[in-house]
Design an enzyme around this catalytic site. Structure first.
Site, PDB file in Angstrom:
ATOM      1  N   SER A 145       0.873  -1.181   0.000  1.00  0.00           N
ATOM      2  CA  SER A 145       0.000   0.000   0.000  1.00  0.00           C
ATOM      3  C   SER A 145       0.902   1.221   0.000  1.00  0.00           C
ATOM      4  O   SER A 145       2.068   1.146   0.412  1.00  0.00           O
ATOM      5  CB  SER A 145      -0.852  -0.008   1.273  1.00  0.00           C
ATOM      6  OG  SER A 145      -1.482   1.244   1.468  1.00  0.00           O
ATOM      7  N   TYR A 158      -2.713  -0.844  10.446  1.00  0.00           N
ATOM      8  CA  TYR A 158      -2.566  -1.037   8.995  1.00  0.00           C
ATOM      9  C   TYR A 158      -1.202  -0.528   8.516  1.00  0.00           C
ATOM     10  O   TYR A 158      -0.490  -1.215   7.784  1.00  0.00           O
ATOM     11  CB  TYR A 158      -3.704  -0.298   8.292  1.00  0.00           C
ATOM     12  CG  TYR A 158      -3.822  -0.542   6.800  1.00  0.00           C
ATOM     13  CD1 TYR A 158      -4.588  -1.594   6.312  1.00  0.00           C
ATOM     14  CD2 TYR A 158      -3.209   0.314   5.888  1.00  0.00           C
ATOM     15  CE1 TYR A 158      -4.727  -1.805   4.944  1.00  0.00           C
ATOM     16  CE2 TYR A 158      -3.346   0.110   4.514  1.00  0.00           C
ATOM     17  CZ  TYR A 158      -4.111  -0.947   4.050  1.00  0.00           C
ATOM     18  OH  TYR A 158      -4.251  -1.144   2.694  1.00  0.00           O
TER      19      TYR A 158
HETATM   20  P1  NAD Z   1     -11.458  -6.203  -0.342  1.00  0.00           P
HETATM   21  O1  NAD Z   1     -12.113  -5.984   0.978  1.00  0.00           O
HETATM   22  O2  NAD Z   1     -12.248  -6.076  -1.595  1.00  0.00           O
HETATM   23  O3  NAD Z   1     -10.737  -7.604  -0.374  1.00  0.00           O
HETATM   24  C1  NAD Z   1     -10.177  -8.190   0.769  1.00  0.00           C
HETATM   25  C2  NAD Z   1     -10.147  -9.688   0.559  1.00  0.00           C
HETATM   26  O4  NAD Z   1      -9.583 -10.297   1.724  1.00  0.00           O
HETATM   27  C3  NAD Z   1     -11.544 -10.293   0.392  1.00  0.00           C
HETATM   28  O5  NAD Z   1     -11.480 -11.361  -0.542  1.00  0.00           O
HETATM   29  C4  NAD Z   1     -11.844 -10.834   1.781  1.00  0.00           C
HETATM   30  O6  NAD Z   1     -12.801 -11.889   1.813  1.00  0.00           O
HETATM   31  C5  NAD Z   1     -10.458 -11.325   2.173  1.00  0.00           C
HETATM   32  N1  NAD Z   1     -10.310 -11.529   3.606  1.00  0.00           N
HETATM   33  C6  NAD Z   1     -10.675 -10.696   4.618  1.00  0.00           C
HETATM   34  N2  NAD Z   1     -10.387 -11.252   5.800  1.00  0.00           N
HETATM   35  C7  NAD Z   1      -9.821 -12.476   5.516  1.00  0.00           C
HETATM   36  C8  NAD Z   1      -9.321 -13.535   6.316  1.00  0.00           C
HETATM   37  N3  NAD Z   1      -9.318 -13.466   7.660  1.00  0.00           N
HETATM   38  N4  NAD Z   1      -8.816 -14.630   5.701  1.00  0.00           N
HETATM   39  C9  NAD Z   1      -8.830 -14.720   4.355  1.00  0.00           C
HETATM   40  N5  NAD Z   1      -9.276 -13.747   3.546  1.00  0.00           N
HETATM   41  C10 NAD Z   1      -9.774 -12.640   4.130  1.00  0.00           C
HETATM   42  O7  NAD Z   1     -10.255  -5.183  -0.342  1.00  0.00           O
HETATM   43  P2  NAD Z   1      -9.170  -4.722  -1.424  1.00  0.00           P
HETATM   44  O8  NAD Z   1      -9.208  -3.250  -1.443  1.00  0.00           O
HETATM   45  O9  NAD Z   1      -9.278  -5.469  -2.696  1.00  0.00           O
HETATM   46  O10 NAD Z   1      -7.849  -5.118  -0.648  1.00  0.00           O
HETATM   47  C11 NAD Z   1      -6.930  -6.085  -1.071  1.00  0.00           C
HETATM   48  C12 NAD Z   1      -5.547  -5.697  -0.583  1.00  0.00           C
HETATM   49  O11 NAD Z   1      -5.178  -4.455  -1.170  1.00  0.00           O
HETATM   50  C13 NAD Z   1      -5.455  -5.498   0.942  1.00  0.00           C
HETATM   51  O12 NAD Z   1      -4.243  -6.065   1.422  1.00  0.00           O
HETATM   52  C14 NAD Z   1      -5.407  -3.992   1.092  1.00  0.00           C
HETATM   53  O13 NAD Z   1      -4.735  -3.594   2.243  1.00  0.00           O
HETATM   54  C15 NAD Z   1      -4.656  -3.606  -0.168  1.00  0.00           C
HETATM   55  N6  NAD Z   1      -4.824  -2.218  -0.580  1.00  0.00           N
HETATM   56  C16 NAD Z   1      -6.045  -1.740  -0.900  1.00  0.00           C
HETATM   57  C17 NAD Z   1      -6.158  -0.411  -1.282  1.00  0.00           C
HETATM   58  C18 NAD Z   1      -7.489   0.175  -1.654  1.00  0.00           C
HETATM   59  O14 NAD Z   1      -7.545   1.401  -1.767  1.00  0.00           O
HETATM   60  N7  NAD Z   1      -8.522  -0.610  -1.858  1.00  0.00           N
HETATM   61  C19 NAD Z   1      -5.040   0.405  -1.335  1.00  0.00           C
HETATM   62  C20 NAD Z   1      -3.808  -0.113  -1.001  1.00  0.00           C
HETATM   63  C21 NAD Z   1      -3.717  -1.434  -0.629  1.00  0.00           C
END
Ligand code: NAD
Length: 263
Positions: A145, A158
């Site tokens: 991130s 985080y």
């Molecule tokens: P999202 O909520 O759409 O996806 C998260 C995924 O993790 C889902 O499939 C969920 O079911 C799974 N998950 C949650 N708890 C879990 C557990 N205990 N065991 C197994 N799976 C679990 O979110 P996203 O935005 O697609 O995030 C994905 C990654 O990207 C994360 O690591 C997040 O920190 C990172 N990220 C997101 C952003 C953003 O702006 N969306 C920015 C930077 C980094």
């Protein structure tokens, strides 16, 4: 035409929605078998799984374990090994967020975020690397991130986990460098996914703002392009890191953040 990753197996944690699902679609589309993981509605996940198989005819396996728990991570990696022999491409993507001032930060949320966003990547990596070393090829990618490089208030767990993930990735990259294995972080800014949408109410509360103020004055305030990153843009970076053209990119932290961390 032959697909770029035919014969390879990719395991993507947290791939039932958002960025993880986009990685799975991109990799399955290029012929990789995929192991998807995460929570959600059973029927919807089964539809996604079938859709992934339809993309190239390769296999898609759903492993719905809770990655905050070591024994369940081990079970998921064992299922992947039984189905496909091992994992060639490991994408540690599962993550969660909680927004609260440090003095009010719920201890159980801290423990869950460190377990999922950081420790799960250690477990999957230690279990995947022996197979990759044997194959003399592997790709480890973390969805880190912008918060692996910089901080924001009220996101102590985080930011801590993501900074840790960046350090872990550099260390692994050095250890596996002579085995044809690369390890890199992709560091998106704000991507419009359920994870971002779900933190809006808590951010409204923590900062005393309206929804619109959170969108414009918090989320996009630091992103000079004033656009959310798309999941497809993040997946395209992963596809490049998996390619032979990226064989000498390792230990890197690739920002896709509309200029956020350039400031
Ligand atoms: P999202 O909520 O759409 O996806 C998260 C995924 O993790 C889902 O499939 C969920 O079911 C799974 N998950 C949650 N708890 C879990 C557990 N205990 N065991 C197994 N799976 C679990 O979110 P996203 O935005 O697609 O995030 C994905 C990654 O990207 C994360 O690591 C997040 O920190 C990172 N990220 C997101 C952003 C953003 O702006 N969306 C920015 C930077 C980094």
């Amino acid at each position: 035409m032959s697909k770029a990753f035919a014969g390879k197996t990719a395991l993507i944690t947290g791939s039932t929605s958002g960025i993880g699902l986009a990685y799975a679609k991109a990799l399955a589309g290029e012929g990789a078998n995929v192991v998807i993981n995460g929570f959600g509605d059973k029927d919807a996940i089964e539809q996604e799984r079938l859709g992934l198989e339809a993309l190239s005819g390769a296999k898609a396996l759903y492993s719905g374990h809770d990655l905050t728990k070591q024994d369940q991570i081990e079970a998921m990696m064992a299922e992947a090994a039984t189905a496909f022999g091992g994992v060639d491409i490991l994408i540690n993507n599962a993550g969660m967020q909680h927004v609260a001032p440090v003095e009010d930060f719920p201890v159980d949320k801290w423990n869950l975020i460190i377990a999922l966003n950081l420790t799960s990547a250690f477990h999957t990596t230690r279990l995947a690397v022996p197979y990759m070393k044997g194959k003399k090829w592997g790709r480890i990618i973390q969805t880190a991130s912008a918060h692996s490089l910089t901080a924001s208030p009220f996101k102590s767990a985080y930011v801590t986990a993501k900074h840790g993930l960046a350090g872990f990735t550099k260390t692994v990259a050095l250890e596996v460098a002579t085995f044809g294995i690369t390890a890199n972080c992709i560091s998106p800014g704000y991507v419009w996914t359920p994870l971002v949408e779900n933190q809006i109410p808590d951010t409204m509360k923590a900062r005393g703002m309206t929804r619109e103020q959170v969108m414009n004055d918090v989320l996009l305030a630091g992103q000079p392009t004033k656009q959310f990153v798309t999941v497809e843009q993040v997946a395209a970076m992963a596809m490049f890191l998996c390619s032979d053209a990226a064989a000498n990119i390792t230990g890197a932290n690739m920002s896709i953040d509309g200029g956020w961390t350039a400031q």
